[in-house]
Design a protein around this motif. Structure first.
Motif, PDB file in Angstrom:
ATOM      1  N   LEU A 301      64.152  98.797 -84.045  1.00 12.78           N
ATOM      2  CA  LEU A 301      64.917 100.031 -84.147  1.00 12.78           C
ATOM      3  C   LEU A 301      65.300 100.321 -85.595  1.00 12.78           C
ATOM      4  O   LEU A 301      65.269 101.485 -86.058  1.00 12.78           O
ATOM      5  N   ASP A 302      65.674  99.276 -86.334  1.00  9.66           N
ATOM      6  CA  ASP A 302      66.045  99.468 -87.742  1.00  9.66           C
ATOM      7  C   ASP A 302      64.846  99.949 -88.548  1.00  9.66           C
ATOM      8  O   ASP A 302      64.971 100.841 -89.407  1.00  9.66           O
ATOM      9  N   ILE A 303      63.683  99.342 -88.293  1.00  8.35           N
ATOM     10  CA  ILE A 303      62.487  99.771 -89.025  1.00  8.35           C
ATOM     11  C   ILE A 303      62.185 101.230 -88.729  1.00  8.35           C
ATOM     12  O   ILE A 303      61.863 102.016 -89.630  1.00  8.35           O
ATOM     13  N   ARG A 304      62.302 101.603 -87.450  1.00  9.82           N
ATOM     14  CA  ARG A 304      62.037 102.989 -87.093  1.00  9.82           C
ATOM     15  C   ARG A 304      63.030 103.937 -87.751  1.00  9.82           C
ATOM     16  O   ARG A 304      62.662 105.024 -88.240  1.00  9.82           O
ATOM     17  N   THR A 305      64.293 103.522 -87.791  1.00 10.94           N
ATOM     18  CA  THR A 305      65.316 104.367 -88.423  1.00 10.94           C
ATOM     19  C   THR A 305      65.073 104.507 -89.918  1.00 10.94           C
ATOM     20  O   THR A 305      65.186 105.606 -90.495  1.00 10.94           O
ATOM     21  N   LEU A 306      64.697 103.389 -90.558  1.00 12.97           N
ATOM     22  CA  LEU A 306      64.427 103.438 -91.994  1.00 12.97           C
ATOM     23  C   LEU A 306      63.219 104.328 -92.297  1.00 12.97           C
ATOM     24  O   LEU A 306      63.208 105.036 -93.310  1.00 12.97           O
ATOM     25  N   LYS A 307      62.222 104.299 -91.435  1.00 11.40           N
ATOM     26  CA  LYS A 307      61.059 105.147 -91.670  1.00 11.40           C
ATOM     27  C   LYS A 307      61.422 106.625 -91.574  1.00 11.40           C
ATOM     28  O   LYS A 307      60.821 107.468 -92.241  1.00 11.40           O
ATOM     29  N   GLU A 314      56.421 103.808-101.667  1.00  8.38           N
ATOM     30  CA  GLU A 314      56.642 102.356-101.755  1.00  8.38           C
ATOM     31  C   GLU A 314      57.405 101.862-100.536  1.00  8.38           C
ATOM     32  O   GLU A 314      57.048 100.848 -99.926  1.00  8.38           O
ATOM     33  N   SER A 315      58.498 102.575-100.170  1.00 10.54           N
ATOM     34  CA  SER A 315      59.282 102.172 -98.991  1.00 10.54           C
ATOM     35  C   SER A 315      58.457 102.308 -97.724  1.00 10.54           C
ATOM     36  O   SER A 315      58.518 101.452 -96.829  1.00 10.54           O
ATOM     37  N   ALA A 316      57.657 103.384 -97.632  1.00  9.79           N
ATOM     38  CA  ALA A 316      56.848 103.578 -96.436  1.00  9.79           C
ATOM     39  C   ALA A 316      55.841 102.450 -96.265  1.00  9.79           C
ATOM     40  O   ALA A 316      55.615 101.959 -95.149  1.00  9.79           O
ATOM     41  N   GLY A 317      55.207 101.989 -97.354  1.00 10.03           N
ATOM     42  CA  GLY A 317      54.265 100.889 -97.245  1.00 10.03           C
ATOM     43  C   GLY A 317      54.933  99.602 -96.809  1.00 10.03           C
ATOM     44  O   GLY A 317      54.414  98.849 -95.982  1.00 10.03           O
ATOM     45  N   LEU A 318      56.105  99.322 -97.403  1.00  7.18           N
ATOM     46  CA  LEU A 318      56.838  98.111 -97.039  1.00  7.18           C
ATOM     47  C   LEU A 318      57.257  98.144 -95.577  1.00  7.18           C
ATOM     48  O   LEU A 318      57.103  97.157 -94.841  1.00  7.18           O
ATOM     49  N   LEU A 319      57.755  99.314 -95.179  1.00  2.17           N
ATOM     50  CA  LEU A 319      58.201  99.421 -93.781  1.00  2.17           C
ATOM     51  C   LEU A 319      57.027  99.329 -92.812  1.00  2.17           C
ATOM     52  O   LEU A 319      57.168  98.794 -91.717  1.00  2.17           O
ATOM     53  N   SER A 320      55.890  99.828 -93.193  1.00  3.62           N
ATOM     54  CA  SER A 320      54.714  99.735 -92.332  1.00  3.62           C
ATOM     55  C   SER A 320      54.309  98.287 -92.116  1.00  3.62           C
ATOM     56  O   SER A 320      53.973  97.864 -91.003  1.00  3.62           O
ATOM     57  N   ARG A 321      54.333  97.488 -93.216  1.00  2.00           N
ATOM     58  CA  ARG A 321      53.994  96.071 -93.073  1.00  2.00           C
ATOM     59  C   ARG A 321      55.022  95.353 -92.205  1.00  2.00           C
ATOM     60  O   ARG A 321      54.673  94.510 -91.376  1.00  2.00           O
ATOM     61  N   LEU A 322      56.291  95.675 -92.418  1.00  2.00           N
ATOM     62  CA  LEU A 322      57.322  95.069 -91.575  1.00  2.00           C
ATOM     63  C   LEU A 322      57.141  95.462 -90.106  1.00  2.00           C
ATOM     64  O   LEU A 322      57.318  94.643 -89.202  1.00  2.00           O
ATOM     65  N   GLU A 323      56.798  96.726 -89.884  1.00  2.00           N
ATOM     66  CA  GLU A 323      56.621  97.192 -88.504  1.00  2.00           C
ATOM     67  C   GLU A 323      55.451  96.491 -87.835  1.00  2.00           C
ATOM     68  O   GLU A 323      55.512  96.120 -86.655  1.00  2.00           O
ATOM     69  N   ARG A 324      54.357  96.281 -88.584  1.00  2.95           N
ATOM     70  CA  ARG A 324      53.213  95.593 -88.002  1.00  2.95           C
ATOM     71  C   ARG A 324      53.563  94.148 -87.655  1.00  2.95           C
ATOM     72  O   ARG A 324      53.181  93.643 -86.597  1.00  2.95           O
TER      73      ARG A 324
END
Length: 648
Positions: A301-307, A314-324
Motif C-alpha cells: 500500500l505504501d509503494i502504491r501511495t508513493l507512486k 528516479e523515484s518512479a524507477g526505485l518504486l518500481s523495483r520495490l514494487e516488483r
C-alpha cells in the motif's frame, strides 16, 4: 453330476421320503395288479363254469320231452331255466334243428356248430354274452324198428340240442367293483405307507436338519449356538465336530474383536495426534501467513501511495523495483496460502458472471513490469467476453500460468487471450515462446514440487513447484477444464475452458483504481489493529479523494462516526485483538449507523471456509491479506456495481 431322474432338485428330507415310499408304492401296485387280474380271471371262469353246468343239467332234463315230443314239458323246462341268475335265453331243438321251445332272448346258433356236438361246449362268446350248447341223448333205442330183436343196438340215440345263453353284464359289474375296491384299498395302503414313510423320514432327517440349521446360524455369525440332536453313530461324530468348530470360531472372534478394539483405539489415538498436529500446523500457518501479510500489505500500500505522489523518474524507477520485489514476496505468500486453503477445504468458489477484462487488467498491472524487466513482451489481447466463474480464483489460476510462463521464457513473448468455442464456452490461452516441455514430462508438470530445469532466476527463481498444482486443483474446484500443449524449443500453451455468458452491461476498459475512485468524496470507515497496515491503507484511500475515518478499534471508529456521520463503506480486518473480530465490528456499526452499509472483511488466515460462510450470511465478502490495491479496487467496484443493479 445331475441325477437322471431330477432327484438333485429335491431336498434331503424329500429324498429320504422318496427312498422310503417308493418301494412300498411299487410293491402295493404290483400286488394290486396281480390279485385284481387273478380275481377277474376267476370271476370270468366261474361264469363260464356255471353256464356250462346249467347247460349240462338242462340236457338230461329235456330227454323225456324230446323223446315223446311233449312241447309243454320242454317249454316248462326252458322257462324254469330263465329263472336262473344271468340267463338271457334258452333254446331247445330236435335233431332236425326244429325249434321246440324258446325262452328269453337267444341267438340261433349256426347249424354246423351243433350237429356233431358230442358234449357241452361253448359255441360263441361276445362282450355281452356266452352261448353254450349240449346234446340230448336217449339211452333207449327206437321201439318201432322191425326185427329189433335180431339187430344189435347202435348206442345212445341223439334226440336234439339245448342252447343256453348267459349274460356277461354281471361279471363286468363284478370286475368294476373289484377294480374299484382294489384301487381304494391300494390308495388307503399307500396313504398309510406315506404317513409311515413321512414318520420314518422325519426320524432320519431330523438330526441332519438340526445340524444344518446349526451350521447356518454359525455362518450368520451366531457362534454361541450348539447342536443337540441326541443322535448316535456317525451323526454324533458330526455333531461333536460342529460344536467344536463353533467354540473355536467364538474364541477366534473374541480374540479378533479384542485386536480390532485395540487397533481401533490405537488408530483413534493416532487420529487425535494427527488432528492435533494438523491443528497445530494450521495454527502455525495461520499465524505465519498473518504475520507475513501485515507487513507485505503495508509495504504494498505504501509503494502504491508513493507512486501516486512521487512522479519524478528516479523515484518512479526505485518504486518500481520495490514494487516488483514486493510482488515476488506476495506471490510466494499467496502460493503458500493457496496450498493451505486447498488442503483444509477452506477455498470454495463463489461463481458469478463478470467481464474477463477485469481479470486481464489485474494481470497486466501484476506482470507487465516483470516481463519488461526480462526483456519480454507481455501481450494481453483485449476482450469484451463475459464468463461464469469465481473472479478471484480465476485470477489466481491465470496468474500462476502467466508467472510460470515468464519463469521459463528467456526471450520472445508471453501472450494471454480468449477464443470463443462453438459449444457456447470460451477458452483462455496463455502462450509462451520458452523452452517447452518434453513429451514424457507433460503429465508431471501438474504434480506437487515438480520443477523443470531451465527457469530464469531473474523471474523469481525456479519457484517451489506448486504453481501448476494449484492451477489443477483450482480448476477442478471451479469445474473448468485445463489443458496443455507444448513443443520442446518452441514454447507451451496452457488453456482453461470455462462457460461463456452474455454481457448484461457493456464491459468498459477500466481506468486505474476505478472502483475506489467511485468512493471519492465519500466517507469510509477503516478498522485494523495493525498501525502500519492502517496507515498505509488510509494513505491509499485518501490519495483517491476518500474521506477516511480510521482506527484500531471499533469503539474508536464508532465515536468518530457519531460526530462525522454514517460511512458509505466499511473496511475491517478480521483479527482485531482483545477477543474482537471484524464481523462483530461491522455489525456494531451497522446497527447504529445503518443496516444497508456495504462492508468487506480482510484476513490473513488460511482456513477460512467457515468464516466465509458466516460472512456470506451477512452479505460481507472476505478478502485474503495481503490485499493488493488492484484486488481491493476490483472487489469494491464489484460490490458497488451489484448495489447499483439492485437499486435499478
Amino acid at each position: 453330476m445331475r441325477s437322471r431322474f431330477g432327484l438333485d432338485r429335491l431336498g434331503f428330507r424329500s429324498r429320504v421320503l422318496v427312498a422310503a415310499l417308493l418301494p412300498s408304492v411299487a410293491i402295493a401296485l404290483a400286488l394290486a395288479i396281480h390279485f385284481t387280474s387273478t380275481r377277474i380271471d376267476d370271476i370270468e371262469q366261474s361264469l363260464i363254469d356255471r353256464a356250462a353246468l346249467l347247460t349240462g343239467s338242462l340236457a338230461p332234463a329235456s330227454e323225456y320231452g324230446l323223446f315223446v315230443g311233449n312241447l309243454d314239458i320242454l317249454q316248462s323246462l326252458a322257462d324254469s331255466m330263465m329263472r336262473e341268475r344271468g340267463v338271457d335265453g334258452v333254446l331247445i331243438v330236435d335233431r332236425d334243428q326244429l325249434v321246440l321251445a324258446r325262452a328269453g332272448q337267444v341267438s340261433d346258433p349256426p347249424v354246423d356248430t351243433t350237429r356233431g356236438l358230442a358234449r357241452t361246449a361253448l359255441l360263441q362268446s361276445s362282450e355281452r354274452f356266452h352261448q353254450f350248447a349240449a346234446p340230448v341223448f336217449s339211452a333207449q333205442g327206437p321201439s318201432d324198428l322191425p326185427f329189433d330183436d335180431q339187430l344189435e343196438p347202435s348206442g345212445p340215440l341223439r334226440l336234439g340240442t339245448v342252447v343256453v345263453q348267459v349274460s356277461r353284464f354281471g361279471s363286468a359289474q363284478a370286475r368294476r367293483e373289484l377294480i374299484t375296491s382294489a384301487v381304494l384299498i391300494t390308495a388307503g395302503g399307500l396313504l398309510l405307507a406315506g404317513l409311515f414313510a413321512r414318520f420314518l423320514s422325519d426320524g432320519v432327517t431330523a438330526p441332519v436338519r438340526a445340524l444344518a440349521e446349526t451350521v447356518q446360524r454359525i455362518e450368520k455369525g451366531d457362534f454361541s449356538v450348539r447342536a443337540r440332536t441326541g443322535a448316535r453313530g456317525i451323526l454324533q461324530v458330526l455333531e461333536d465336530g460342529i460344536n467344536r468348530m463353533a467354540v473355536s470360531l467364538q474364541t477366534a472372534r473374541a480374540g479378533l474383536e479384542e485386536r480390532v478394539h485395540d487397533a481401533t483405539a490405537q488408530l483413534q489415538q493416532q487420529k487425535e495426534v494427527a488432528e492435533q498436529a494438523s491443528r497445530a500446523k494450521t495454527q502455525f500457518v495461520d499465524a505465519l501467513l498473518h504475520d507475513l501479510s501485515q507487513p507485505l500489505m503495508a509495504m504494498g500500500l505504501d509503494i502504491r501511495t508513493l507512486k501516486l505522489r512521487l512522479r519524478d523518474d528516479e523515484s518512479a524507477g526505485l518504486l518500481s523495483r520495490l514494487e516488483r520485489s514486493s510482488l515476488k514476496l506476495e506471490n510466494m505468500r499467496d502460493v503458500l496460502l493457496d496450498v493451505a486453503r486447498l488442503e483444509s477445504g477452506a477455498t470454495q468458489p463463489r461463481l458469478t458472471d463478470f467481464p474477463l477484462i477485469r481479470v486481464f487488467d489485474s494481470l497486466r498491472v501484476t506482470f507487465e513490469a516483470q516481463a519488461a524487466e526480462k526483456g519480454l513482451r507481455f501481450e494481453l489481447h483485449p476482450t469484451r467476453a463475459w464468463c461464469r466463474s469465481d473472479p478471484l480464483l480465476l485470477e489466481r489460476v491465470l496468474a500462476n500460468l502467466v508467472s510460470n510462463a515468464l519463469r521459463y521464457t528467456t526471450r520472445g513473448t508471453v501472450f494471454a487471450g480468449v477464443r470463443m468455442l462453438d459449444d457456447g464456452r470460451l477458452r483462455i490461452e496463455v502462450r509462451d515462446s520458452g523452452q517447452g516441455i518434453p513429451a514424457d514430462r507433460i503429465d508431471d508438470v501438474f504434480e506437487e514440487f515438480v520443477r523443470l530445469p531451465g527457469a530464469d532466476p531473474g523471474a523469481g527463481g525456479r519457484g517451489m513447484g506448486l504453481g501448476l498444482t494449484i492451477v489443477k486443483r483450482l480448476c477442478a474446484l471451479l469445474g473448468h477444464e485445463v489443458k496443455v500443449r507444448s513443443r520442446p524449443g518452441r514454447g507451451s500453451t496452457f488453456s482453461v475452458v470455462l462457460p461463456r455468458v452474455r454481457a448484461f452491461v457493456q464491459a468498459p476498459v477500466a481506468e486505474s483504481l476505478h472502483g475506489l475512485a467511485r468512493l471519492a468524496g465519500c466517507r469510509v470507515a477503516l478498522i485494523d489493529d495493525d498501525a502500519a497496515v492502517l496507515q498505509s491503507l488510509q494513505s491509499l484511500l485518501s490519495s483517491v479523494g476518500i474521506d477516511v475515518i480510521a482506527g484500531t478499534s471499533p469503539d474508536f471508529v464508532l465515536r468518530q462516526l457519531r460526530q462525522a456521520g454514517a460511512p458509505a463503506f466499511i473496511i475491517s480486518d478480521y483479527q482485531l485483538g482483545d477477543g474482537l473480530d471484524g464481523l462483530n465490528a461491522v455489525l456494531t456499526l451497522r446497527r447504529e449507523l445503518g443496516d444497508a452499509i456495504p462492508a468487506l472483511v480482510m484476513t490473513g488466515l488460511a482456513a477460512t471456509r467457515e468464516l466465509e460462510i458466516e460472512l456470506e450470511g451477512h452479505g460481507i465478502p472476505l478478502v485474503a491479506k495481503p490485499v493488493r490495491p488492484v484486488v481491493l479496487d476490483a472487489v469494491i467496484g464489484g460490490m458497488l456495481d451489484a448495489a447499483d443493479d439492485l437499486d435499478a
